[in-house]
Design a protein around this motif. Sequence first.
Motif, PDB file in Angstrom:
ATOM      1  N   CYS A   4     -15.238 -10.008 -51.764  1.00 24.38           N
ATOM      2  CA  CYS A   4     -15.978 -10.249 -50.882  1.00 24.38           C
ATOM      3  C   CYS A   4     -15.863  -9.273 -49.656  1.00 24.38           C
ATOM      4  O   CYS A   4     -14.700  -8.700 -49.383  1.00 24.38           O
ATOM      5  N   SER A   6     -16.308  -9.289 -46.430  1.00 30.64           N
ATOM      6  CA  SER A   6     -16.162 -10.063 -45.243  1.00 30.64           C
ATOM      7  C   SER A   6     -14.536 -10.281 -45.295  1.00 30.64           C
ATOM      8  O   SER A   6     -13.811  -9.870 -44.340  1.00 30.64           O
ATOM      9  N   CYS A   7     -14.080 -11.035 -46.288  1.00 26.39           N
ATOM     10  CA  CYS A   7     -12.728 -11.562 -46.290  1.00 26.39           C
ATOM     11  C   CYS A   7     -11.789 -11.132 -47.434  1.00 26.39           C
ATOM     12  O   CYS A   7     -10.535 -11.233 -47.385  1.00 26.39           O
ATOM     13  N   CYS A  31     -19.137 -13.858 -50.089  1.00 29.79           N
ATOM     14  CA  CYS A  31     -18.725 -15.186 -50.719  1.00 29.79           C
ATOM     15  C   CYS A  31     -19.531 -16.369 -49.886  1.00 29.79           C
ATOM     16  O   CYS A  31     -20.014 -15.975 -48.853  1.00 29.79           O
ATOM     17  N   CYS A  34     -18.002 -17.068 -46.396  1.00 32.46           N
ATOM     18  CA  CYS A  34     -18.333 -15.984 -45.182  1.00 32.46           C
ATOM     19  C   CYS A  34     -20.066 -16.066 -44.924  1.00 32.46           C
ATOM     20  O   CYS A  34     -20.428 -16.059 -43.962  1.00 32.46           O
TER      21      CYS A  34
END
Length: 51
Positions: A4, A6-7, A31, A34
């Motif tokens: 992902c 973002s995370c 994901c 997110c």
Amino acid sequence: MAVCSSCNTLVLKDFVEFKCPKCAKHTILRCKHCRQTAKTYTCPECGFTGP
Ligand SMILES: [Zn+2]
Ligand SMILES: [Zn+2]
């Protein structure tokens, strides 16, 4: 293997992938979590951040 954007969590299913809207070179992965929490992502290629 997909991570992902973002995370940085490994995502195996329930993710979306799309090209970076700015440079269109890097594929952004997000994901489910997110996406639902509308976390921002950063393109490692050009540094673009988006919701
Ligand atoms: Zn995520
Ligand atoms: Zn980019």
